[in-house]
Design a protein around this motif. Sequence first.
Motif, mmCIF file in Angstrom:
data_model
loop_
_atom_site.group_PDB
_atom_site.id
_atom_site.type_symbol
_atom_site.label_atom_id
_atom_site.label_comp_id
_atom_site.label_asym_id
_atom_site.label_seq_id
_atom_site.Cartn_x
_atom_site.Cartn_y
_atom_site.Cartn_z
ATOM 1 N N HIS A 1 60.803 45.786 -7.183
ATOM 2 C CA HIS A 1 61.380 44.703 -7.961
ATOM 3 C C HIS A 1 61.443 45.157 -9.425
ATOM 4 O O HIS A 1 60.532 45.839 -9.916
ATOM 5 C CB HIS A 1 60.498 43.460 -7.834
ATOM 6 C CG HIS A 1 61.103 42.231 -8.446
ATOM 7 N ND1 HIS A 1 61.036 41.966 -9.801
ATOM 8 C CD2 HIS A 1 61.799 41.201 -7.885
ATOM 9 C CE1 HIS A 1 61.647 40.827 -10.050
ATOM 10 N NE2 HIS A 1 62.120 40.338 -8.904
ATOM 11 N N PRO A 2 62.504 44.773 -10.147
ATOM 12 C CA PRO A 2 62.627 45.217 -11.549
ATOM 13 C C PRO A 2 61.409 44.892 -12.408
ATOM 14 O O PRO A 2 61.025 45.697 -13.264
ATOM 15 C CB PRO A 2 63.870 44.466 -12.036
ATOM 16 C CG PRO A 2 64.695 44.268 -10.805
ATOM 17 C CD PRO A 2 63.706 44.056 -9.698
ATOM 18 N N ASP A 3 60.804 43.732 -12.203
ATOM 19 C CA ASP A 3 59.617 43.396 -12.997
ATOM 20 C C ASP A 3 58.466 44.354 -12.704
ATOM 21 O O ASP A 3 57.724 44.765 -13.613
ATOM 22 C CB ASP A 3 59.174 41.963 -12.707
ATOM 23 C CG ASP A 3 60.141 40.932 -13.272
ATOM 24 O OD1 ASP A 3 60.960 41.308 -14.134
ATOM 25 O OD2 ASP A 3 60.084 39.762 -12.842
ATOM 26 N N ASP A 4 58.303 44.711 -11.436
ATOM 27 C CA ASP A 4 57.242 45.648 -11.062
ATOM 28 C C ASP A 4 57.519 47.035 -11.638
ATOM 29 O O ASP A 4 56.599 47.715 -12.119
ATOM 30 C CB ASP A 4 57.111 45.735 -9.544
ATOM 31 C CG ASP A 4 56.623 44.437 -8.925
ATOM 32 O OD1 ASP A 4 55.945 43.670 -9.625
ATOM 33 O OD2 ASP A 4 56.930 44.186 -7.742
ATOM 34 N N ARG A 5 58.784 47.458 -11.579
ATOM 35 C CA ARG A 5 59.144 48.771 -12.120
ATOM 36 C C ARG A 5 58.919 48.803 -13.622
ATOM 37 O O ARG A 5 58.416 49.796 -14.175
ATOM 38 C CB ARG A 5 60.608 49.092 -11.799
ATOM 39 C CG ARG A 5 61.056 50.467 -12.263
ATOM 40 C CD ARG A 5 60.317 51.561 -11.514
ATOM 41 N NE ARG A 5 60.829 51.720 -10.162
ATOM 42 C CZ ARG A 5 60.257 52.461 -9.238
ATOM 43 N NH1 ARG A 5 59.132 53.112 -9.528
ATOM 44 N NH2 ARG A 5 60.769 52.568 -8.031
ATOM 45 N N ARG A 6 59.266 47.725 -14.302
ATOM 46 C CA ARG A 6 59.048 47.662 -15.750
ATOM 47 C C ARG A 6 57.564 47.776 -16.072
ATOM 48 O O ARG A 6 57.181 48.478 -17.013
ATOM 49 C CB ARG A 6 59.622 46.350 -16.308
ATOM 50 C CG ARG A 6 59.570 46.248 -17.834
ATOM 51 C CD ARG A 6 60.255 44.959 -18.292
ATOM 52 N NE ARG A 6 60.385 44.928 -19.739
ATOM 53 C CZ ARG A 6 59.444 44.518 -20.577
ATOM 54 N NH1 ARG A 6 58.284 44.095 -20.105
ATOM 55 N NH2 ARG A 6 59.651 44.526 -21.885
ATOM 56 N N GLN A 7 56.729 47.104 -15.292
ATOM 57 C CA GLN A 7 55.288 47.190 -15.515
ATOM 58 C C GLN A 7 54.762 48.595 -15.237
ATOM 59 O O GLN A 7 53.827 49.053 -15.898
ATOM 60 C CB GLN A 7 54.556 46.163 -14.640
ATOM 61 C CG GLN A 7 54.769 44.722 -15.081
ATOM 62 C CD GLN A 7 54.382 44.496 -16.533
ATOM 63 O OE1 GLN A 7 53.317 44.924 -16.981
ATOM 64 N NE2 GLN A 7 55.255 43.836 -17.280
ATOM 65 N N ASP A 8 55.344 49.284 -14.260
ATOM 66 C CA ASP A 8 54.955 50.674 -13.996
ATOM 67 C C ASP A 8 55.227 51.544 -15.220
ATOM 68 O O ASP A 8 54.408 52.391 -15.599
ATOM 69 C CB ASP A 8 55.727 51.228 -12.793
ATOM 70 C CG ASP A 8 55.242 50.658 -11.470
ATOM 71 O OD1 ASP A 8 54.159 50.046 -11.443
ATOM 72 O OD2 ASP A 8 55.956 50.828 -10.466
ATOM 73 N N ILE A 9 56.400 51.343 -15.827
ATOM 74 C CA ILE A 9 56.768 52.136 -16.998
ATOM 75 C C ILE A 9 55.833 51.815 -18.159
ATOM 76 O O ILE A 9 55.338 52.718 -18.855
ATOM 77 C CB ILE A 9 58.236 51.861 -17.385
ATOM 78 C CG1 ILE A 9 59.181 52.347 -16.274
ATOM 79 C CG2 ILE A 9 58.586 52.548 -18.707
ATOM 80 C CD1 ILE A 9 60.622 51.913 -16.461
ATOM 81 N N LEU A 10 55.573 50.528 -18.372
ATOM 82 C CA LEU A 10 54.667 50.135 -19.457
ATOM 83 C C LEU A 10 53.262 50.681 -19.222
ATOM 84 O O LEU A 10 52.601 51.147 -20.159
ATOM 85 C CB LEU A 10 54.618 48.616 -19.568
ATOM 86 C CG LEU A 10 55.869 47.936 -20.132
ATOM 87 C CD1 LEU A 10 55.766 46.429 -19.992
ATOM 88 C CD2 LEU A 10 56.087 48.328 -21.588
ATOM 89 N N GLY A 11 52.795 50.630 -17.980
ATOM 90 C CA GLY A 11 51.469 51.146 -17.668
ATOM 91 C C GLY A 11 51.372 52.641 -17.895
ATOM 92 O O GLY A 11 50.365 53.143 -18.414
ATOM 93 N N ALA A 12 52.423 53.367 -17.507
ATOM 94 C CA ALA A 12 52.432 54.814 -17.723
ATOM 95 C C ALA A 12 52.440 55.135 -19.211
ATOM 96 O O ALA A 12 51.704 56.023 -19.679
ATOM 97 C CB ALA A 12 53.656 55.428 -17.041
ATOM 98 N N ALA A 13 53.259 54.413 -19.973
ATOM 99 C CA ALA A 13 53.315 54.642 -21.421
ATOM 100 C C ALA A 13 51.975 54.314 -22.064
ATOM 101 O O ALA A 13 51.491 55.049 -22.935
ATOM 102 C CB ALA A 13 54.423 53.785 -22.030
ATOM 103 N N ARG A 14 51.372 53.244 -21.631
ATOM 104 C CA ARG A 14 50.089 52.833 -22.193
ATOM 105 C C ARG A 14 49.026 53.902 -21.947
ATOM 106 O O ARG A 14 48.244 54.237 -22.849
ATOM 107 C CB ARG A 14 49.679 51.503 -21.553
ATOM 108 C CG ARG A 14 48.458 50.866 -22.157
ATOM 109 C CD ARG A 14 48.370 49.425 -21.692
ATOM 110 N NE ARG A 14 47.184 48.766 -22.172
ATOM 111 C CZ ARG A 14 47.106 47.464 -22.420
ATOM 112 N NH1 ARG A 14 48.160 46.706 -22.242
ATOM 113 N NH2 ARG A 14 45.993 46.923 -22.850
ATOM 114 N N THR A 15 48.990 54.441 -20.743
ATOM 115 C CA THR A 15 48.022 55.493 -20.420
ATOM 116 C C THR A 15 48.224 56.724 -21.300
ATOM 117 O O THR A 15 47.266 57.275 -21.867
ATOM 118 C CB THR A 15 48.148 55.885 -18.942
ATOM 119 O OG1 THR A 15 47.809 54.761 -18.125
ATOM 120 C CG2 THR A 15 47.231 57.046 -18.601
#
Length: 212
Positions: A18-32
């Motif tokens: 889902h786009p919301d889940d994918r967006r959170q994946d990107i944010l989580g990766a950037a945050r890490t």
Amino acid sequence: MTRPRRRPPGEPPRVVKHPDDRRQDILGAARTLFARQGLIRTTLADIATQAGIARGLIYHYFPDKDALVDAVLAGYVADFVASLRAWDAAREPGNIDKALADCIVLFRRYLHPDGDLAPGLPRIEDARVQTRFVDSAVDAVVETLGVTTVPAYAAAHRIAIDHVPQTFRVLIHGLIALVRTEPDLPEQVLADIVRQTLRLDPSSSPADPEGA
């Protein structure tokens, strides 16, 4: 007729999210990565690899790296505000000393991301981005206190200072600078500074139903 692309040997199957889940994946990766190696050294390609996606997919959610950085920093501010609201909800009415001590612990945890409970703050090498981030965080904290802690205190005590929001802004900016320059400063000293600046009354009994 177009044939479906064959995955090279060893390439994992494409995962549809889902786009919301994918967006959170990107944010989580950037945050890490921002916490591990800093904003400047982290590229969009690094983030895509960390998230397990193609680099071009990031642009579907964020027009550029600056927009992604802003979204990640906004997430940190939202996390701190949520923690601040939880602190406010857990305060013992009338026990100002404990409320101050708990708030200072929370404050230091977000400034020093090395402990087990820390959220892992980003390494921001750009002074302008750092200033924008701190200003945004302070504004959010002052706004939150203005609709939670300050009215609760005012219901039971006289607020002895004028220009309450502005005083809070000055105080929080000062605490941030102080903790960064003197990281070993005892928490009691910080609590005393808060008490003196805000001219807080001594704690009333925790059992006092009129305390705030």
